[in-house]
Design an enzyme around this catalytic site. Sequence first.
Site, PDB file in Angstrom:
ATOM      1  N   HIS A 160     -72.458  63.150  40.290  1.00  0.00           N
ATOM      2  CA  HIS A 160     -70.925  63.153  39.340  1.00  0.00           C
ATOM      3  C   HIS A 160     -70.044  61.934  39.982  1.00  0.00           C
ATOM      4  O   HIS A 160     -69.044  62.137  39.965  1.00  0.00           O
ATOM      5  CB  HIS A 160     -70.797  64.556  39.089  1.00  0.00           C
ATOM      6  CG  HIS A 160     -72.477  65.061  37.895  1.00  0.00           C
ATOM      7  ND1 HIS A 160     -71.288  64.478  37.302  1.00  0.00           N
ATOM      8  CD2 HIS A 160     -72.720  65.673  38.322  1.00  0.00           C
ATOM      9  CE1 HIS A 160     -72.747  65.263  35.739  1.00  0.00           C
ATOM     10  NE2 HIS A 160     -73.583  66.182  36.508  1.00  0.00           N
ATOM     11  N   LYS A 196     -75.007  57.676  34.686  1.00  0.00           N
ATOM     12  CA  LYS A 196     -73.780  58.326  34.167  1.00  0.00           C
ATOM     13  C   LYS A 196     -72.640  57.718  34.550  1.00  0.00           C
ATOM     14  O   LYS A 196     -72.834  56.787  33.579  1.00  0.00           O
ATOM     15  CB  LYS A 196     -73.390  59.720  35.476  1.00  0.00           C
ATOM     16  CG  LYS A 196     -74.754  60.942  34.839  1.00  0.00           C
ATOM     17  CD  LYS A 196     -74.244  62.100  35.413  1.00  0.00           C
ATOM     18  CE  LYS A 196     -74.012  63.331  35.689  1.00  0.00           C
ATOM     19  NZ  LYS A 196     -76.482  63.243  35.285  1.00  0.00           N
TER      20      LYS A 196
END
Length: 409
Positions: free
Chosen positions: A216, A247
Amino acid sequence: MNYNDFFASALARLRDERRYRVFADLERIAGRFPHAHWHSPDGRREVVIWCSNDYLGMAQHPKVIGAMVDVAARMGTGAGGTRNIAGTNHPLVELERELADLHKKPAALLFTSGYVSNQTGIATIARLLPDCLLLSDALNHNSMIEGVRQSGCEKQIWRHNDIGHLEELLKAADPRRPKLITFESLYSMDGDLAPVHAICDLAERYGAMTYCDEVHAVGMYGAHGGGICERDNAMQRVDVLEGTLAKAFGCLGGYIAGSAEMVDAVRSYAPGFIFTTALPPAICAAATTAIRHLKTSSWERERHQDRAARVKSVLNAAGLPVMPSTTHIVPVLVGDPEKCKAASDMLLADHGIYIQPINYPTVPRGMERLRITPSPYHDDVLVDHLAEALVEVWERLELPRRGEAMAAE
């Protein structure tokens, strides 16, 4: 014997526990991120996505799309096999080199997803270390937990970000025993950060390896998008860095980066790498393009942080129970599984806002939440609309506001 009865019973348990998941049928609109079409039971409707992990909108960046289309036209769609059987395509080789350079490591190894890179990477590394002791942060992602479990090695869980507890466990272990510390740099449900340097200090003091999940954070932090470890000048201190291409880079795949010997050993021993089809060349080319772009462009990261700060400010001013976070994750506490699902449904049906509810087991019971992830493309009009919609939903569901919710927590 009716075997379907067993499956129906299992599903009924999930529904009784308010853990049954319902997926929204979404059709994103290229060039109009974060807008999408929702194929609802009543027909197609336009909505705004507020919970995407495509953090920077790179999945719709013209350069990334262009690279994918160009390579697909030249090389076709599939990889053609496993890495050993004709699947090691040239764009994949270039991507692994790009990832190694991003993290300033000698080598990198590509997997089909971030989940697989953790599950397979941790299990394989630990099995290759004789009598390895695994020390895992209590809030590590399920993929890391599965990697620890599948290693078959002894594990010890240290309290989340509790350096004192980690040291207790390290001190009690045989100093001659191989040890692997696994942790995340950025925990995606609460948005908090690991004390990377403090963990590395202990690893050096007690002779342990370190494995850091940057899923992340890659693309999002650091001067070149190398993650929290780059931002904090800790990349060289961490032995294994793991990340995703799905992501901030807007594509698909996961990877590990580290020493040439470690990467080669995983490549040679990991079943989750050896026996699965390689990523297609078009995906690899798109990911490489996204990484190269974010290595030199800081606009996306700067704008993203500005938008996250704006959302937190507006929601806090509206009295909504925004949980503390120093990163781009904006969790809003609900504290009840049924009301969390109801809030998500109301936002989607009544306001055209999609935010997936986060319930147990992803978070502990009583900590159910809406996890908001702003992007560089959520402008002030969308932010204000989000705040107004959340206030209306909070009132209808009689949910506690900021002071009340935090006191209950």
